[in-house]
Scaffold this motif. Structure first.
Motif, PDB file in Angstrom:
ATOM      1  N   VAL A   1       0.835  -1.199   0.000  1.00 50.68           N
ATOM      2  CA  VAL A   1       0.000   0.000   0.000  1.00 50.68           C
ATOM      3  C   VAL A   1       0.872   1.253   0.000  1.00 50.68           C
ATOM      4  O   VAL A   1       0.632   2.202  -0.758  1.00 50.68           O
ATOM      5  CB  VAL A   1      -0.953   0.000   1.213  1.00 50.68           C
ATOM      6  N   LEU A   2       1.891   1.258   0.838  1.00 51.92           N
ATOM      7  CA  LEU A   2       2.772   2.424   0.928  1.00 51.92           C
ATOM      8  C   LEU A   2       3.542   2.658  -0.371  1.00 51.92           C
ATOM      9  O   LEU A   2       3.674   3.800  -0.821  1.00 51.92           O
ATOM     10  CB  LEU A   2       3.737   2.276   2.094  1.00 51.92           C
ATOM     11  N   TRP A   3       4.053   1.605  -0.983  1.00 48.24           N
ATOM     12  CA  TRP A   3       4.800   1.747  -2.227  1.00 48.24           C
ATOM     13  C   TRP A   3       3.892   2.315  -3.320  1.00 48.24           C
ATOM     14  O   TRP A   3       4.307   3.173  -4.092  1.00 48.24           O
ATOM     15  CB  TRP A   3       5.416   0.419  -2.643  1.00 48.24           C
ATOM     16  N   GLN A   4       2.637   1.863  -3.393  1.00 47.18           N
ATOM     17  CA  GLN A   4       1.712   2.393  -4.391  1.00 47.18           C
ATOM     18  C   GLN A   4       1.480   3.886  -4.187  1.00 47.18           C
ATOM     19  O   GLN A   4       1.464   4.659  -5.138  1.00 47.18           O
ATOM     20  CB  GLN A   4       0.372   1.642  -4.350  1.00 47.18           C
ATOM     21  N   GLN A   5       1.353   4.303  -2.941  1.00 47.05           N
ATOM     22  CA  GLN A   5       1.154   5.716  -2.637  1.00 47.05           C
ATOM     23  C   GLN A   5       2.397   6.534  -3.021  1.00 47.05           C
ATOM     24  O   GLN A   5       2.282   7.621  -3.587  1.00 47.05           O
ATOM     25  CB  GLN A   5       0.833   5.908  -1.158  1.00 47.05           C
ATOM     26  N   ILE A   6       3.569   6.011  -2.713  1.00 43.55           N
ATOM     27  CA  ILE A   6       4.814   6.693  -3.085  1.00 43.55           C
ATOM     28  C   ILE A   6       4.903   6.843  -4.600  1.00 43.55           C
ATOM     29  O   ILE A   6       5.225   7.913  -5.117  1.00 43.55           O
ATOM     30  CB  ILE A   6       6.039   5.936  -2.528  1.00 43.55           C
ATOM     31  N   LYS A   7       4.620   5.760  -5.321  1.00 41.55           N
ATOM     32  CA  LYS A   7       4.652   5.837  -6.787  1.00 41.55           C
ATOM     33  C   LYS A   7       3.665   6.877  -7.303  1.00 41.55           C
ATOM     34  O   LYS A   7       4.019   7.718  -8.130  1.00 41.55           O
ATOM     35  CB  LYS A   7       4.321   4.479  -7.410  1.00 41.55           C
ATOM     36  N   ASP A   8       2.413   6.789  -6.835  1.00 44.53           N
ATOM     37  CA  ASP A   8       1.353   7.672  -7.331  1.00 44.53           C
ATOM     38  C   ASP A   8       1.638   9.148  -7.067  1.00 44.53           C
ATOM     39  O   ASP A   8       1.375   9.997  -7.923  1.00 44.53           O
ATOM     40  CB  ASP A   8       0.006   7.301  -6.705  1.00 44.53           C
ATOM     41  N   GLU A   9       2.177   9.456  -5.902  1.00 42.02           N
ATOM     42  CA  GLU A   9       2.333  10.852  -5.513  1.00 42.02           C
ATOM     43  C   GLU A   9       3.713  11.447  -5.798  1.00 42.02           C
ATOM     44  O   GLU A   9       3.825  12.635  -6.088  1.00 42.02           O
ATOM     45  CB  GLU A   9       2.013  11.011  -4.020  1.00 42.02           C
ATOM     46  N   LEU A  10       4.757  10.628  -5.715  1.00 39.14           N
ATOM     47  CA  LEU A  10       6.112  11.184  -5.795  1.00 39.14           C
ATOM     48  C   LEU A  10       6.903  10.792  -7.042  1.00 39.14           C
ATOM     49  O   LEU A  10       7.863  11.477  -7.394  1.00 39.14           O
ATOM     50  CB  LEU A  10       6.913  10.768  -4.554  1.00 39.14           C
ATOM     51  N   ILE A  11       6.526   9.704  -7.692  1.00 37.65           N
ATOM     52  CA  ILE A  11       7.326   9.240  -8.822  1.00 37.65           C
ATOM     53  C   ILE A  11       6.595   9.408 -10.154  1.00 37.65           C
ATOM     54  O   ILE A  11       7.110  10.036 -11.076  1.00 37.65           O
ATOM     55  CB  ILE A  11       7.762   7.773  -8.625  1.00 37.65           C
ATOM     56  N   LEU A  12       5.401   8.838 -10.260  1.00 31.83           N
ATOM     57  CA  LEU A  12       4.699   8.821 -11.545  1.00 31.83           C
ATOM     58  C   LEU A  12       4.377  10.191 -12.131  1.00 31.83           C
ATOM     59  O   LEU A  12       4.335  10.322 -13.361  1.00 31.83           O
ATOM     60  CB  LEU A  12       3.431   7.963 -11.433  1.00 31.83           C
ATOM     61  N   PRO A  13       4.180  11.236 -11.324  1.00 29.83           N
ATOM     62  CA  PRO A  13       3.971  12.545 -11.949  1.00 29.83           C
ATOM     63  C   PRO A  13       5.213  13.082 -12.678  1.00 29.83           C
ATOM     64  O   PRO A  13       5.105  13.989 -13.495  1.00 29.83           O
ATOM     65  CB  PRO A  13       3.628  13.454 -10.765  1.00 29.83           C
ATOM     66  N   PHE A  14       6.386  12.507 -12.399  1.00 31.25           N
ATOM     67  CA  PHE A  14       7.634  13.039 -12.925  1.00 31.25           C
ATOM     68  C   PHE A  14       8.431  12.070 -13.792  1.00 31.25           C
ATOM     69  O   PHE A  14       9.273  12.485 -14.581  1.00 31.25           O
ATOM     70  CB  PHE A  14       8.529  13.499 -11.764  1.00 31.25           C
ATOM     71  N   VAL A  15       8.194  10.769 -13.599  1.00 37.40           N
ATOM     72  CA  VAL A  15       9.010   9.756 -14.270  1.00 37.40           C
ATOM     73  C   VAL A  15       8.103   8.745 -14.968  1.00 37.40           C
ATOM     74  O   VAL A  15       7.131   8.263 -14.386  1.00 37.40           O
ATOM     75  CB  VAL A  15       9.904   9.002 -13.246  1.00 37.40           C
ATOM     76  N   GLU A  16       8.439   8.447 -16.216  1.00 35.08           N
ATOM     77  CA  GLU A  16       7.768   7.373 -16.932  1.00 35.08           C
ATOM     78  C   GLU A  16       8.409   6.074 -16.447  1.00 35.08           C
ATOM     79  O   GLU A  16       9.448   5.634 -16.934  1.00 35.08           O
ATOM     80  CB  GLU A  16       7.968   7.550 -18.435  1.00 35.08           C
ATOM     81  N   LEU A  17       7.808   5.495 -15.420  1.00 37.41           N
ATOM     82  CA  LEU A  17       8.403   4.378 -14.686  1.00 37.41           C
ATOM     83  C   LEU A  17       8.321   3.083 -15.476  1.00 37.41           C
ATOM     84  O   LEU A  17       7.253   2.679 -15.921  1.00 37.41           O
ATOM     85  CB  LEU A  17       7.670   4.219 -13.349  1.00 37.41           C
ATOM     86  N   LYS A  18       9.463   2.449 -15.665  1.00 39.02           N
ATOM     87  CA  LYS A  18       9.533   1.118 -16.269  1.00 39.02           C
ATOM     88  C   LYS A  18       9.813   0.129 -15.137  1.00 39.02           C
ATOM     89  O   LYS A  18      10.787   0.290 -14.406  1.00 39.02           O
ATOM     90  CB  LYS A  18      10.684   1.021 -17.258  1.00 39.02           C
ATOM     91  N   THR A  19       8.963  -0.867 -15.016  1.00 38.92           N
ATOM     92  CA  THR A  19       9.193  -1.866 -13.975  1.00 38.92           C
ATOM     93  C   THR A  19       9.026  -3.266 -14.533  1.00 38.92           C
ATOM     94  O   THR A  19       8.341  -3.484 -15.523  1.00 38.92           O
ATOM     95  CB  THR A  19       8.216  -1.707 -12.792  1.00 38.92           C
ATOM     96  N   GLU A  20       9.675  -4.187 -13.871  1.00 41.59           N
ATOM     97  CA  GLU A  20       9.435  -5.607 -14.075  1.00 41.59           C
ATOM     98  C   GLU A  20       8.863  -6.083 -12.745  1.00 41.59           C
ATOM     99  O   GLU A  20       9.528  -6.009 -11.716  1.00 41.59           O
ATOM    100  CB  GLU A  20      10.731  -6.330 -14.432  1.00 41.59           C
ATOM    101  N   TYR A  21       7.620  -6.529 -12.757  1.00 41.59           N
ATOM    102  CA  TYR A  21       6.843  -6.763 -11.535  1.00 41.59           C
ATOM    103  C   TYR A  21       6.859  -8.225 -11.108  1.00 41.59           C
ATOM    104  O   TYR A  21       6.682  -9.121 -11.935  1.00 41.59           O
ATOM    105  CB  TYR A  21       5.404  -6.312 -11.773  1.00 41.59           C
ATOM    106  N   TYR A  22       7.048  -8.436  -9.792  1.00 36.59           N
ATOM    107  CA  TYR A  22       6.992  -9.772  -9.193  1.00 36.59           C
ATOM    108  C   TYR A  22       6.155  -9.707  -7.920  1.00 36.59           C
ATOM    109  O   TYR A  22       6.394  -8.859  -7.072  1.00 36.59           O
ATOM    110  CB  TYR A  22       8.400 -10.288  -8.854  1.00 36.59           C
TER     111      TYR A  22
END
Length: 72
Positions: free
Chosen positions: A21-42
């Motif tokens: 839950v915390l990682w999703q919030q960090i991504k949504d608020e602090l990363i995704l507005p600024f970075v086109e995030l590429k991930t490999e998900y597990y």
């Protein structure tokens, strides 16, 4: 403002705990507005580890070795 684009993906690891839950919030608020995030998900939740007989854990570790970075 344009997004920063990543060249190499990061390995994104989820599990059973509140970190998901915390990682999703960090991504949504602090990363995704600024970075086109590429991930490999597990998903390393207990059900996935049992279903794959822990192969998912090995695959995630190998991906971290390949890309050089992982986030859990």
């Amino acid at each position: 403002m344009s997004l920063i684009s990543m060249k190499t993906p990061i390995v994104e690891i989820d599990g059973d705990e509140m970190t998901r839950v915390l990682w999703q919030q960090i991504k949504d608020e602090l990363i995704l507005p600024f970075v086109e995030l590429k991930t490999e998900y597990y998903d390393l939740a207990l059900t996935e580890r049992e279903k794959t007989r822990d192969q998912i854990t090995v695959d995630a570790a190998n991906a971290i070795k390949q890309y050089g970075v992982g986030v859990k």
